[in-house]
Design a protein around this motif. Structure first.
Motif, PDB file in Angstrom:
ATOM      1  N   ARG A 182       0.798  -1.226   0.000  1.00 42.25           N
ATOM      2  CA  ARG A 182       0.000   0.000   0.000  1.00 42.25           C
ATOM      3  C   ARG A 182       0.837   1.286   0.000  1.00 42.25           C
ATOM      4  NH1 ARG A 182      -5.074   0.146   3.753  1.00 42.25           N
ATOM      5  NH2 ARG A 182      -5.504   1.862   2.309  1.00 42.25           N
ATOM      6  N   PRO A 183       1.860   1.428   0.860  1.00 40.72           N
ATOM      7  CA  PRO A 183       2.628   2.682   0.782  1.00 40.72           C
ATOM      8  C   PRO A 183       3.351   2.862  -0.536  1.00 40.72           C
ATOM      9  CG  PRO A 183       3.677   1.129   2.301  1.00 40.72           C
ATOM     10  CD  PRO A 183       2.321   0.577   1.980  1.00 40.72           C
ATOM     11  N   ILE A 184       3.799   1.761  -1.143  1.00 37.05           N
ATOM     12  CA  ILE A 184       4.523   1.891  -2.402  1.00 37.05           C
ATOM     13  C   ILE A 184       3.583   2.286  -3.536  1.00 37.05           C
ATOM     14  CG2 ILE A 184       4.324  -0.489  -3.192  1.00 37.05           C
ATOM     15  CD1 ILE A 184       7.475   1.723  -3.293  1.00 37.05           C
ATOM     16  N   ALA A 185       2.287   2.008  -3.391  1.00 37.74           N
ATOM     17  CA  ALA A 185       1.328   2.479  -4.398  1.00 37.74           C
ATOM     18  C   ALA A 185       1.296   4.004  -4.443  1.00 37.74           C
ATOM     19  CB  ALA A 185      -0.064   1.926  -4.100  1.00 37.74           C
ATOM     20  N   ASP A 186       1.470   4.642  -3.290  1.00 39.00           N
ATOM     21  CA  ASP A 186       1.513   6.109  -3.256  1.00 39.00           C
ATOM     22  C   ASP A 186       2.751   6.649  -3.956  1.00 39.00           C
ATOM     23  OD1 ASP A 186      -0.875   6.535  -1.808  1.00 39.00           O
ATOM     24  OD2 ASP A 186       0.131   6.031   0.051  1.00 39.00           O
ATOM     25  N   VAL A 187       3.836   5.904  -3.876  1.00 39.28           N
ATOM     26  CA  VAL A 187       5.103   6.336  -4.466  1.00 39.28           C
ATOM     27  C   VAL A 187       5.127   6.096  -5.974  1.00 39.28           C
ATOM     28  CG1 VAL A 187       7.608   5.940  -4.405  1.00 39.28           C
ATOM     29  CG2 VAL A 187       6.283   5.906  -2.289  1.00 39.28           C
ATOM     30  N   THR A 188       4.271   5.218  -6.454  1.00 38.13           N
ATOM     31  CA  THR A 188       4.288   4.837  -7.873  1.00 38.13           C
ATOM     32  C   THR A 188       3.049   5.369  -8.605  1.00 38.13           C
ATOM     33  OG1 THR A 188       3.331   2.684  -7.234  1.00 38.13           O
ATOM     34  CG2 THR A 188       5.726   2.810  -7.471  1.00 38.13           C
ATOM     35  N   ILE A 189       1.951   4.647  -8.527  1.00 41.04           N
ATOM     36  CA  ILE A 189       0.747   4.998  -9.292  1.00 41.04           C
ATOM     37  C   ILE A 189       0.176   6.353  -8.886  1.00 41.04           C
ATOM     38  CG2 ILE A 189      -1.661   4.377  -9.696  1.00 41.04           C
ATOM     39  CD1 ILE A 189       0.246   2.768 -11.369  1.00 41.04           C
ATOM     40  N   TYR A 190      -0.005   6.577  -7.580  1.00 39.09           N
ATOM     41  CA  TYR A 190      -0.579   7.854  -7.139  1.00 39.09           C
ATOM     42  C   TYR A 190       0.353   9.017  -7.451  1.00 39.09           C
ATOM     43  CZ  TYR A 190      -4.282   5.346  -4.680  1.00 39.09           C
ATOM     44  OH  TYR A 190      -5.370   4.558  -4.383  1.00 39.09           O
ATOM     45  N   SER A 191       1.650   8.780  -7.350  1.00 36.49           N
ATOM     46  CA  SER A 191       2.608   9.833  -7.696  1.00 36.49           C
ATOM     47  C   SER A 191       2.503  10.185  -9.172  1.00 36.49           C
ATOM     48  CB  SER A 191       4.025   9.374  -7.356  1.00 36.49           C
ATOM     49  OG  SER A 191       4.973  10.341  -7.732  1.00 36.49           O
ATOM     50  N   ALA A 192       2.318   9.165 -10.014  1.00 30.88           N
ATOM     51  CA  ALA A 192       2.219   9.408 -11.456  1.00 30.88           C
ATOM     52  C   ALA A 192       0.951  10.182 -11.800  1.00 30.88           C
ATOM     53  CB  ALA A 192       2.247   8.080 -12.209  1.00 30.88           C
TER      54      ALA A 192
ATOM     55  N   SER B 215      -3.719  19.024  -9.233  1.00 35.11           N
ATOM     56  CA  SER B 215      -3.444  18.177  -8.064  1.00 35.11           C
ATOM     57  C   SER B 215      -1.947  17.963  -7.931  1.00 35.11           C
ATOM     58  CB  SER B 215      -4.170  16.831  -8.180  1.00 35.11           C
ATOM     59  OG  SER B 215      -3.643  16.057  -9.245  1.00 35.11           O
ATOM     60  N   ALA B 216      -1.517  17.630  -6.725  1.00 35.71           N
ATOM     61  CA  ALA B 216      -0.094  17.471  -6.447  1.00 35.71           C
ATOM     62  C   ALA B 216       0.129  16.258  -5.562  1.00 35.71           C
ATOM     63  CB  ALA B 216       0.465  18.730  -5.784  1.00 35.71           C
ATOM     64  N   TRP B 217       1.373  15.836  -5.498  1.00 31.66           N
ATOM     65  CA  TRP B 217       1.800  14.747  -4.621  1.00 31.66           C
ATOM     66  C   TRP B 217       2.892  15.293  -3.714  1.00 31.66           C
ATOM     67  CZ3 TRP B 217       6.469  12.481  -3.551  1.00 31.66           C
ATOM     68  CH2 TRP B 217       6.453  11.227  -2.920  1.00 31.66           C
ATOM     69  N   PHE B 218       2.915  14.853  -2.464  1.00 32.60           N
ATOM     70  CA  PHE B 218       3.987  15.294  -1.575  1.00 32.60           C
ATOM     71  C   PHE B 218       4.472  14.113  -0.739  1.00 32.60           C
ATOM     72  CE2 PHE B 218       0.061  15.822   0.696  1.00 32.60           C
ATOM     73  CZ  PHE B 218       0.339  15.573   2.036  1.00 32.60           C
ATOM     74  N   ALA B 219       5.668  14.244  -0.213  1.00 25.77           N
ATOM     75  CA  ALA B 219       6.345  13.113   0.429  1.00 25.77           C
ATOM     76  C   ALA B 219       6.022  12.977   1.912  1.00 25.77           C
ATOM     77  CB  ALA B 219       7.855  13.238   0.248  1.00 25.77           C
ATOM     78  N   GLY B 220       5.031  13.709   2.407  1.00 28.61           N
ATOM     79  CA  GLY B 220       4.626  13.536   3.806  1.00 28.61           C
ATOM     80  C   GLY B 220       4.000  12.176   4.030  1.00 28.61           C
ATOM     81  N   ARG B 221       4.155  11.657   5.217  1.00 32.13           N
ATOM     82  CA  ARG B 221       3.624  10.339   5.568  1.00 32.13           C
ATOM     83  C   ARG B 221       2.582  10.458   6.657  1.00 32.13           C
ATOM     84  NH1 ARG B 221       8.617  10.449   3.994  1.00 32.13           N
ATOM     85  NH2 ARG B 221       9.656   8.709   2.938  1.00 32.13           N
ATOM     86  N   CYS B 222       1.585   9.600   6.580  1.00 31.69           N
ATOM     87  CA  CYS B 222       0.668   9.413   7.697  1.00 31.69           C
ATOM     88  C   CYS B 222       0.824   7.974   8.170  1.00 31.69           C
ATOM     89  CB  CYS B 222      -0.775   9.742   7.322  1.00 31.69           C
ATOM     90  SG  CYS B 222      -1.455   8.727   5.984  1.00 31.69           S
ATOM     91  N   TYR B 223       0.329   7.696   9.382  1.00 25.17           N
ATOM     92  CA  TYR B 223       0.663   6.445  10.049  1.00 25.17           C
ATOM     93  C   TYR B 223      -0.606   5.700  10.429  1.00 25.17           C
ATOM     94  CZ  TYR B 223       5.034   8.947  10.085  1.00 25.17           C
ATOM     95  OH  TYR B 223       6.141   9.653   9.674  1.00 25.17           O
TER      96      TYR B 223
END
Length: 508
Positions: free
Chosen positions: A286-296, A349-357
């Motif tokens: 799940r977190p890597i989906a944010d780094v790949t597909i959602y980031s794209a 829309s934008a993507w940012f490198a902040g994390r939630c837990y």
């Protein structure tokens, strides 16, 4: 007292009358502050040098391609044509995901030239955190944890802060939640009356979101300098989250007409929030989906892959235009909001490198129920002809890939081969072998790199000796678990009937 909430997107409709809440003041008052711990500062510094690693994917690609070439022969059996299609067509998602990963690396390096990831930024805009909760006793422990994280870390960067905890009238943990609201004046408990209804008959979480959205409009908070941060009731923040959010919002001030109105961060799962190690490992993807597909997609200005309801940042004036009144069938309201946003605000829309837990499902049964609801809702959204086909094309493709994933499983293929008397999976052309190798390497990389992210956000930021090995060996099991949840969602969709918004227990 009553406040009439106007509806910008439907000016001709009769407005819903919203009762005054127990904590009705909307201006920021002096609040209890909780000290920042050394661990929180360390976490922000730990993320400052993080980048997605690509060399493991290359290594797995070489290994898988070498093995498949070694095992391949020139002839093909009865399975050849079938597996040629089943194991090749997911390459579209693979390529888009890899593109997102490379974009993420470039974006992080560019951003770090202007500011450090652990540099405190004071944001001038107001931040309103919205946390809907069903208010059961088994979801309260997680709610208590995450609300305390908001009032601990977010004030460091947001002097103008409010946390809206949204509950249903008469929920079983109401008294606990009202007491939680007394911990700090940053917190406002918003109660959705049983009598509240939307114009389109929306239910579940969308109804709660729409209620508090109308309340903000009624109290004149639907402004460009107000941002709404949507969070789930089991997903907290850290100092690093506050820094990333503040930096993103401040950046929009300098962009003028090119400013973004929606942004998405990274959802992670610390080890200490997991009651079940199997579901925690399964959630590594799940977190890597944010780094790949959602980031794209989201990072490219078009969130056509949808968004998730955690760490979703929306400008209040834009949310006021869209709302959450999507009708009684909406159970993946975040994805539907994203598709509507894509159509109305392309490129914003934008993507940012902040994390939630967050926290993984406490049981395997809850894991299946969670995936079932997602698949059920996404299938309905992909087939919703009220949304233009071009806007739901990728969600339809990815959902279809998810639903048919059990047919792609090597176990299923071998079972069919046994029935046909041939285990030969040589494709009709060997030219697709590099594509197969890329798809397989990418699947393994998603779990290993996702596990790396989850380990890095854990209190003990080191691998236990068995975790890296287990996540690789269990990829076929995780694939079946994901596929089984999707099949259950498909069955529920085909049966018809009223959709249900399943809320799993959140004991941590």
């Amino acid at each position: 007292m009553h406040v009439a909430a106007s509806r910008r997107d439907e000016p001709g409709e009769r407005t819903q009358i919203i009762p005054q809440q127990r904590s009705g003041e909307t201006h920021v008052m002096p609040a209890v502050r909780i000290p920042i711990t050394t661990r929180a500062t360390t976490m922000a510094q730990r993320h400052a040098s993080w980048l997605p690693r690509m060399w493991p994917l290359v290594a797995w690609f070489v290994v898988v391609l070498g093995v498949t070439l070694w095992l391949s022969v020139k002839s093909t059996g009865p399975l050849g044509a079938v597996v040629t299609v089943l194991w090749t067509y997911p390459v579209i998602g693979t390529i888009l995901g890899l593109a997102g990963a490379f974009v993420t690396r470039r974006r992080l390096r560019r951003d770090r030239l202007t500011a450090a990831d652990d540099q405190i930024i004071r944001c001038r805009d107001r931040l309103v955190v919205v946390v809907p909760t069903i208010g059961r006793h088994d979801t309260y422990p997680a709610l208590d944890r995450v609300v305390h994280s908001y009032i601990t870390y977010l004030p460091e960067c947001f002097p103008k802060l409010r946390v809206d905890v949204v509950i249903e009238e008469g929920c079983e943990a109401a008294e606990k939640i009202y007491k939680l609201g007394e911990v700090s004046r940053y917190i406002r408990v918003v109660t959705v009356p049983r009598s509240y209804h939307t114009v389109n008959g929306t239910r579940f979480k969308s109804r709660a979101n729409n209620y508090v959205h109308e309340l903000r409009i009624a109290q004149h908070e639907d402004r460009d300098d107000v941002w709404v941060l949507h969070m789930d009731d089991d997903t907290g923040v850290g100092l690093d989250t506050a820094i990333a959010l503040a930096r993103l919002i401040e950046q929009q001030r300098d962009l003028g007409d090119k400013a973004c109105h929606l942004a998405q961060g990274i959802l992670t799962y610390p080890r200490e929030h997991a009651r079940n190690r199997l579901t925690w490992l399964a959630d590594a993807s799940r977190p890597i989906a944010d780094v790949t597909i959602y980031s794209a997609f989201t990072g490219g200005g078009h969130p056509l892959a949808g968004v998730h309801g955690e760490l979703l940042l929306v400008r209040a004036s834009v949310e006021a235009e869209i709302g959450w009144d999507f009708g009684p069938e909406a159970i993946v309201e975040d994805a539907q909001f994203a598709l509507i946003f894509s159509r109305r605000y392309p490129g914003r829309s934008a993507w940012f490198a902040g994390r939630c837990y967050g926290a993984s499902p406490a049981t395997v049964r809850d894991f299946f129920r969670q995936r079932e609801r997602w698949a059920w809702g996404l299938i309905g959204l992909a087939l919703d002809d009220r949304i233009p086909l071009r806007d739901r094309l990728y969600i339809g493709y990815s959902t279809f890939t998810w639903v048919v994933s059990p047919l792609q499983h090597i176990g299923t293929v071998m079972l069919v081969g046994w029935m046909l008397g041939s285990y030969d999976t040589v494709p009709i052309t060997l030219l697709v072998l590099p594509i197969w190798a890329l798809n397989m390497a990418y699947a393994i990389w998603l779990y290993t790199e996702g596990l790396r992210i989850n380990v890095s956000v854990s209190r003990r930021a080191k691998y236990r000796w068995w975790e890296g090995i287990a996540v690789i060996l269990l990829v076929p099991i995780f694939s079946l678990m994901e596929g089984a949840g999707a099949i259950r969602g498909l069955i529920r969709h085909l049966r018809g009937g009223q959709q249900q918004f399943v809320v799993i227990a959140k004991p941590i």
